[in-house]
Scaffold this active site. Structure first.
Site, PDB file in Angstrom:
ATOM      1  N   LYS A 253       0.831  -1.203   0.000  1.00 50.06           N
ATOM      2  CA  LYS A 253       0.000   0.000   0.000  1.00 50.06           C
ATOM      3  C   LYS A 253       0.871   1.261   0.000  1.00 50.06           C
ATOM      4  O   LYS A 253       0.606   2.212  -0.738  1.00 50.06           O
ATOM      5  CB  LYS A 253      -0.929   0.005   1.217  1.00 50.06           C
ATOM      6  CG  LYS A 253      -1.897   1.177   1.235  1.00 50.06           C
ATOM      7  CD  LYS A 253      -2.726   1.220   2.506  1.00 50.06           C
ATOM      8  CE  LYS A 253      -3.821   0.194   2.500  1.00 50.06           C
ATOM      9  NZ  LYS A 253      -4.754   0.373   3.655  1.00 50.06           N
TER      10      LYS A 253
ATOM     11  N   THR B 105     -12.911   5.095  15.355  1.00 48.95           N
ATOM     12  CA  THR B 105     -14.136   5.004  16.154  1.00 48.95           C
ATOM     13  C   THR B 105     -13.935   3.931  17.214  1.00 48.95           C
ATOM     14  O   THR B 105     -13.761   2.758  16.899  1.00 48.95           O
ATOM     15  CB  THR B 105     -15.336   4.654  15.262  1.00 48.95           C
ATOM     16  OG1 THR B 105     -15.495   5.690  14.284  1.00 48.95           O
ATOM     17  CG2 THR B 105     -16.609   4.545  16.081  1.00 48.95           C
TER      18      THR B 105
ATOM     19  N   GLU C 240     -18.550   9.001   3.213  1.00 49.89           N
ATOM     20  CA  GLU C 240     -17.877   8.513   2.014  1.00 49.89           C
ATOM     21  C   GLU C 240     -18.524   9.144   0.791  1.00 49.89           C
ATOM     22  O   GLU C 240     -19.742   9.227   0.684  1.00 49.89           O
ATOM     23  CB  GLU C 240     -17.959   6.993   1.946  1.00 49.89           C
ATOM     24  CG  GLU C 240     -17.156   6.328   3.046  1.00 49.89           C
ATOM     25  CD  GLU C 240     -17.059   4.823   2.868  1.00 49.89           C
ATOM     26  OE1 GLU C 240     -16.854   4.371   1.727  1.00 49.89           O
ATOM     27  OE2 GLU C 240     -17.190   4.102   3.876  1.00 49.89           O
TER      28      GLU C 240
ATOM     29  N   LYS D 176     -19.538  10.091  19.000  1.00 46.65           N
ATOM     30  CA  LYS D 176     -19.444   9.424  17.693  1.00 46.65           C
ATOM     31  C   LYS D 176     -20.479   8.312  17.568  1.00 46.65           C
ATOM     32  O   LYS D 176     -21.213   8.226  16.577  1.00 46.65           O
ATOM     33  CB  LYS D 176     -18.025   8.881  17.501  1.00 46.65           C
ATOM     34  CG  LYS D 176     -17.853   7.957  16.300  1.00 46.65           C
ATOM     35  CD  LYS D 176     -18.076   8.680  14.982  1.00 46.65           C
ATOM     36  CE  LYS D 176     -17.804   7.740  13.814  1.00 46.65           C
ATOM     37  NZ  LYS D 176     -18.013   8.393  12.525  1.00 46.65           N
TER      38      LYS D 176
ATOM     39  N   CYS E  63     -19.638   2.204   8.756  1.00 49.36           N
ATOM     40  CA  CYS E  63     -19.899   2.820  10.059  1.00 49.36           C
ATOM     41  C   CYS E  63     -21.181   2.344  10.724  1.00 49.36           C
ATOM     42  O   CYS E  63     -21.137   1.761  11.812  1.00 49.36           O
ATOM     43  CB  CYS E  63     -19.941   4.342   9.917  1.00 49.36           C
ATOM     44  SG  CYS E  63     -18.361   5.070   9.456  1.00 49.36           S
TER      45      CYS E  63
END
Length: 438
Positions: free
Chosen positions: A35, A122, A155, A207, A263
């Site tokens: 990556k 998160t 997103e 959150k 999420c």
């Protein structure tokens, strides 16, 4: 400011690139050598509109760099952000914090001078306490403040969300930590973004509470859509009618096949488990999760009903596979249980998605992938719109009808008007609106 971003996933890469664009010196760190090598070549591992240009601009300006070794970036940093994954743990649904804790231990060994370590991932309430314990146990001499700074990125609109946020939540009661975090986010002051300082545990709770509430809005309007469909009402007008009440608001009141993504499913599960650990029952959130899971599978039955109750030997065209437009994210996408349900009922499935097909192949290997919407519809007994990509909003209806075996459209995103589909000769079924016969 000098920033080390640990993790180059969705949150880490977007946040790192945006911080660099603010003028800070940012090094993104990841253990995945492939990556990092790809990022050095300018190849972005995720699809997010505008991210490739943002990364390229800041790499060229020497404000953004990538490495697999965190020791020097952490040693030089004013702030170290932990932005690693916290997936649902297999077996119990708790957030898997192993990557967070491993990062904390490795960070601790490289800290020099005063540093703010920030959990951007998160994480459940109390994670910051454990991160601080790990750091102080690993490096007792570390001069460190551990803060929480949850992300609220959508997103497909993440860069705008980062640069023009509704709020920036920072969990720390330490004045030195507040100053560093205030300096990092100072470029936002021209946009008058509300910088909200809280206790660390409160920031962690904000959150989860935010995601659970938004998931509840989605699930609520989906259930109202089911009732509207049976009662002969139009859920889009219902949503507008209630959304104009500013106590409710219009956002997240779009009926559809259920929520997915990285999420909402993960975080609602984790919040339920957190509550159980504190002997609290979150019955509303539990119901939201259960209703959403059932809804995704029910979408296959909706397609079957549009074709008279049987899919055996039928070909179904699916437009859109990702959980939402402008992303290649397939995590908990409604298309997955829909397609598997269609196959279980005996259908052959063809599919097209503008950017998500490579990601989808790992989740849905037993379908045919097509090059565009019309080749996907070729010979299909029904076409199902699953993701509301802009490319699907203005299809040539005459051409579509001419290539299909039967003119049946099931629109799970309500992107077409029933009267237009009826005029074009389609049998058209949507969410929360009466079906029409062409």
């Amino acid at each position: 400011m000098r920033i080390a971003m640990i993790g180059t996933g969705y949150v880490g890469l977007v946040s790192g690139a945006c911080f660099a664009d603010f003028g800070h010196d940012v090094t993104c760190v990841d253990k995945d050598e492939k990556k990092i090598a790809a990022l050095h070549r300018g190849e972005i591992p995720i699809y997010e509109p505008g991210l490739d240009e943002l990364v390229a601009t800041n790499v060229k300006a020497k404000r953004l760099d990538f490495t697999t070794d965190l020791s020097k970036p952490v040693a030089d940093a004013d702030a170290v952000f932990i932005a690693v994954g916290t997936p649902s743990r297999r077996g119990d649904g708790h957030a898997d914090l192993s990557y967070v804790y491993a990062a904390a231990k490795e960070i601790a060994r490289s800290l020099t001078g005063f540093t703010v370590v920030v959990t951007k991932s998160t994480v459940p309430v109390g994670t910051g306490d454990e991160v601080e314990r790990i750091i102080r146990e690993t490096n007792p001499k570390a001069d460190v403040v551990v803060a929480s700074n949850p992300e609220f990125l959508r997103e497909g609109a993440a860069i705008r969300d980062f640069k023009f946020p509704d709020r920036v939540v920072v969990g720390t009661s330490d004045e030195r930590g507040r100053k560093v975090m205030g300096d990092i986010y100072r470029p936002l002051s021209l946009n008058q973004a509300p910088l909200m300082f809280t206790e660390r545990r409160t920031a962690e709770m904000i959150k989860y509470a935010a995601n659970a509430f938004l998931a509840t809005k989605i699930t609520f309007i989906n259930e109202i859509a089911d009732l509207s469909e049976k009662a002969g009402a139009n859920v889009q007008e219902v949503a507008r009618g209630i959304g104009l009440d500013n106590r409710i608001g219009t956002k997240f009141l779009h009926a559809g096949p259920g929520f997915g993504g990285s999420c909402f499913p993960k975080d609602t599960k984790a919040l339920i488990k957190i509550a159980q650990d504190y002997d609290v029952s979150l019955r509303i959130v539990e119901s939201v999760l259960a209703v959403n899971e059932n809804r995704k599978r029910a979408m296959a039955r909706k397609v079957s009903q549009a074709l008279g109750g049987s899919l055996r030997g039928k070909t179904i065209a699916v437009l859109g596979l990702t959980f939402k437009p402008d992303t290649d994210d397939m995590r908990d996408a409604p298309s997955i249980p829909l397609v598997t349900g269609l196959i279980d009922m005996g259908a052959t499935v063809k599919a097209f998605d503008p950017v998500g097909m490579e990601q989808a192949k790992g989740e849905l290997p037993d379908i045919t992938y097509c090059e565009d919407a019309y080749s996907c519809a070729q010979g299909a007994d029904a076409l199902v719109i699953v993701t509301e990509w802009v490319q699907f909003r203005a299809l040539d209806l005459d051409r579509l009808k001419s290539v299909m075996a039967q003119p049946v459209v099931v629109d799970l995103r309500n992107i077409y008007r029933p009267e237009d589909m009826e005029a074009a000769g389609f049998t058209y079924d949507s969410i929360g609106r009466p079906p029409v016969q062409g």
